[in-house]
Scaffold this active site. Structure first.
Site, PDB file in Angstrom:
ATOM      1  N   PRO A  48       0.858  -1.208  -0.011  1.00  0.00           N
ATOM      2  CA  PRO A  48      -0.031   0.010   0.103  1.00  0.00           C
ATOM      3  C   PRO A  48       0.988   1.255  -0.006  1.00  0.00           C
ATOM      4  CG  PRO A  48      -0.879  -1.662   1.592  1.00  0.00           C
ATOM      5  CD  PRO A  48       0.521  -2.270   1.268  1.00  0.00           C
ATOM      6  N   GLY A  49       0.418   2.172  -0.825  1.00  0.00           N
ATOM      7  CA  GLY A  49       1.126   3.502  -0.845  1.00  0.00           C
ATOM      8  C   GLY A  49       2.375   3.711  -1.630  1.00  0.00           C
ATOM      9  N   GLY A  89       2.145   3.444  -5.115  1.00  0.00           N
ATOM     10  CA  GLY A  89       1.753   4.556  -6.414  1.00  0.00           C
ATOM     11  C   GLY A  89       1.068   3.838  -7.441  1.00  0.00           C
ATOM     12  N   LYS A  90       0.343   2.598  -7.043  1.00  0.00           N
ATOM     13  CA  LYS A  90      -0.222   1.909  -8.083  1.00  0.00           C
ATOM     14  C   LYS A  90      -1.453   2.816  -8.960  1.00  0.00           C
ATOM     15  CE  LYS A  90      -1.493  -1.191  -5.293  1.00  0.00           C
ATOM     16  NZ  LYS A  90      -0.879  -0.928  -4.069  1.00  0.00           N
ATOM     17  N   THR A  91      -2.286   3.377  -8.136  1.00  0.00           N
ATOM     18  CA  THR A  91      -3.278   4.198  -8.517  1.00  0.00           C
ATOM     19  C   THR A  91      -2.878   5.280  -9.231  1.00  0.00           C
ATOM     20  OG1 THR A  91      -4.652   3.489  -6.656  1.00  0.00           O
ATOM     21  CG2 THR A  91      -5.584   5.568  -8.112  1.00  0.00           C
ATOM     22  N   GLU A 126      19.834   5.067  26.055  1.00  0.00           N
ATOM     23  CA  GLU A 126      20.041   5.309  24.405  1.00  0.00           C
ATOM     24  C   GLU A 126      21.311   5.442  24.242  1.00  0.00           C
ATOM     25  OE1 GLU A 126      17.423   5.361  22.518  1.00  0.00           O
ATOM     26  OE2 GLU A 126      15.990   5.024  24.051  1.00  0.00           O
TER      27      GLU A 126
END
Length: 623
Positions: free
Chosen positions: A197-198, A200-202, A419
């Site tokens: 998802p996301g 860039g298919k569309t 950290e």
């Protein structure tokens, strides 16, 4: 405008009802006459007190000698009028005006109103109304863009150069079909775009339509399926009929897995299952239309592994194009596209942003630039600065800053040492990703963060790379034990230990990198498009025990080695922690500067200039 039309119709209907009510009420004359019995009326006539009466619609009204107005009803068949005449009373009969409107309205208005409302409802539910929800089940829900064709072009699609080259052939065919038909070639009937998802298919499908200047018919896979059997198949037929009317054109089916799921032998719906009928009709339509008509079907999905094999055979979806997540150069190109309409400060380096967003999709990068613009506007800035973009990345990946969270000084110090344990290992482990910054500001569920900056995307990892990752993950827990003892370790290392353990199991049981267990792939990844879940094959209990022991040995060795590194640079780490507690966030350069003052020679520099994505002259900066 449709809602305004509906409101107008109902207002007209309401107006008619009010008019009819007023007319009906107006037909009844208002009177102040006193109702009088017939006997009293006759007595008044005998006494000479009643001189004149009027009769209208079986209602008798008269005025007595003292001016009082009286009235009474005349029963059917009564001789009251004759008796009054005999008594010398003047009788006047008032004839009803012959108006057809009033009887018509009273008799037919309710029926006409009912018929009008019924016709209006039928029109609303008729197949000709595109907004209708009833009686139009068989009509396709596709959106047809003819005059307003997609404005996107391939220039708007960044980060997938190889994919763009692949689809240029389709664009050329839509522009000049004769060029391909002259040599007997058959263009692809369908193109399947698949990826996470996301990616860039569309957008790519819209860019193809925009480049070819042809109508774009867009529909979602879920729009075909309804609870009524046969509706999906009818919508598929209507979709292709619409496409034939607008050929040459592109049919885009988004999320085709909703309708194209593989037909299994254990189909509980039987042969009349709605989804299966819809899929069968789609297969027939894709097999039936002639490519000379100029219709190209483009479909997008995140789950190609569950599509029916009949959809993927040649003659239907001939081309199957995988769209991967963009690499570092692709992310840089995507960032430039999304930065075109934004005002960037001179300190913004999109190359650094591209390196810091490893694994991000195009949609993620667009979201980051948008969040950065919102942050800059909220802070009252005239342009987006690098800090705004970095804060946007942190906000998207880790959540909002929780500066209002109350943390005791002792707990804050433990977070700083934790950290710095990660940070020192990222600087001292050969080949590790360069350190970017260290922060003890709580974000989302994390109380602190150590961010590394990959120089380039890696597609293959050797055993040393993976072991280095485990060492870095162990840095937080090892620092807690070194500075606070075994009694002072905290729950803050939960996620670090989970990731290190999962990585160790992959090294031993998936990638065959353990000399003791050997080159075996006991575990495998399934469903790579939705999280990459892992499953295991059947193995003996003895082999399971051996894998567990090897994983434990690997993690224990990495932990002890990490503790040794932190013990070696204990004083330098304390100096950095002291500064970190003051500033809360420190860059890699600031950390290394303090370490070098204490004689520590780091093995990984903060910023490596091993390559350039492109000439800086092409940097997108708007002032």
């Amino acid at each position: 405008m449709q809602w305004m039309k509906s409101v107008f119709v109902w207002m007209v209907i309401l107006g008619f009802m009010i008019l009819a009510f007023n007319l009906f009420e107006g037909s009844r004359e208002k009177t102040t006459a006193v109702r009088t019995p017939i006997n009293t009326l006759l007595e008044l006539a005998d006494e000479g007190k009643l001189k004149e009466v009027k009769i209208k619609d079986n209602l008798l009204t008269g005025i007595t000698a003292d001016g009082q107005k009286i009235e009474t009803g005349i029963p059917p068949g009564s001789d009251l009028v004759n008796k009054l005449i005999e008594k010398g009373v003047k009788v006047e009969v008032v004839m009803q005006e012959s108006s057809w409107l009033m009887p018509f309205l009273i008799s037919w208005l309710p029926i006409l109103l009912f018929i009008g409302i019924w016709i209006y409802m039928l029109r609303q539910m008729s197949a000709g109304n595109p907004n209708s929800r009833a009686f139009s089940f068989g009509k396709s829900r596709a959106k047809v863009y003819i005059d307003e064709k997609p404005k996107a072009t391939l220039k708007d699609v960044a980060g997938m150069e190889e994919v763009k080259e692949e689809v240029k052939e389709i664009i050329e065919y839509l522009k000049d079909p004769v060029k391909f038909q002259r040599l007997g070639g058959r263009p692809p009937k369908g193109v399947l775009l698949y990826g996470e998802p996301g990616v860039g298919k569309t957008l790519l499908a819209k860019a193809i339509a925009g480049e070819a200047h042809v109508p774009f018919i867009s529909v979602s896979g879920s729009d075909f399926v309804e609870m009524f059997v046969g509706v999906g198949a009818a919508r598929v037929r209507d979709l292709f009929d619409t496409a034939k009317k607008h050929a040459p054109c592109i049919i885009f089916i988004d999320e085709i897995d909703a309708v194209g799921r593989s037909r299994g032998a254990l189909n509980l719906g039987g042969g009349h299952d709605e989804r299966e009928q819809t899929l069968n009709q789609l297969l027939v339509e894709m097999d039936g239309f002639d490519t000379s008509e100029g219709i190209i079907v483009i479909a997008a999905t995140n789950r190609p592994d569950i599509l029916d094999p009949a959809l993927l055979r040649p003659g239907r979806f001939d081309r199957q194009i995988f769209i991967p997540r963009p690499d570092v150069k692709g992310r840089y190109e995507i960032l430039k596209v999304h930065a075109k309409d934004k005002k960037l400060a001179p300190d913004v380096d999109l190359e650094i942003v591209a390196r810091a967003t490893s694994g991000f999709t195009g949609a993620d990068l667009e979201n980051i630039m948008n969040e950065a613009a919102l942050l800059a506007a909220r802070r009252g800035k005239e342009a987006i600065e690098m800090k705004d973009i970095e804060d946007a990345i942190d906000r998207v990946t880790m959540g909002l800053e929780r500066k209002g969270m109350v943390i005791s000084p002792k707990e804050k110090e433990k977070i700083a040492y934790h950290e710095m344990g990660h940070a020192i290992m990222s600087l001292m482990v050969p080949g590790s990703d360069a350190l970017h910054k260290v922060s003890i500001i709580p974000r989302g569920m994390a109380l602190g963060v150590t961010q590394q900056l990959p120089i380039d995307d890696k597609h293959m990892y050797d055993k040393q790379d993976l072991y280095g990752r485990i060492l870095t993950l162990m840095g937080g827990r090892a620092a807690e034990e070194v500075f606070y003892g075994k009694e002072g370790i905290t729950t803050g290392a939960e996620n670090d230990l989970q990731r290190a353990t999962e990585l160790a199991y992959r090294i031993v049981s998936m990638w065959g990198m353990s000399e003791r267990v050997g080159p075996l792939a006991i575990r495998r990844t399934v469903n790579p498009f939705l999280g990459g879940m892992t499953t295991s094959v059947d193995i003996s209990e003895e082999l399971k025990r051996e894998i567990d022991e090897e994983v434990k040995r690997l993690l224990t060795r990495a932990y002890e080695e990490t503790k040794g590194v932190i013990l070696e640079y204990k004083e330098a780490i304390q100096a950095v922690v002291k500064k970190l507690l003051e500033k809360e966030t420190m860059s890699c350069e600031e950390v290394v500067e303090i370490l070098k003052l204490h004689g520590v020679e780091v093995k990984n520099e903060c910023k490596k200039e091993e390559f350039k994505l492109e000439d800086k002259k092409e940097e997108v900066v708007k002032n």
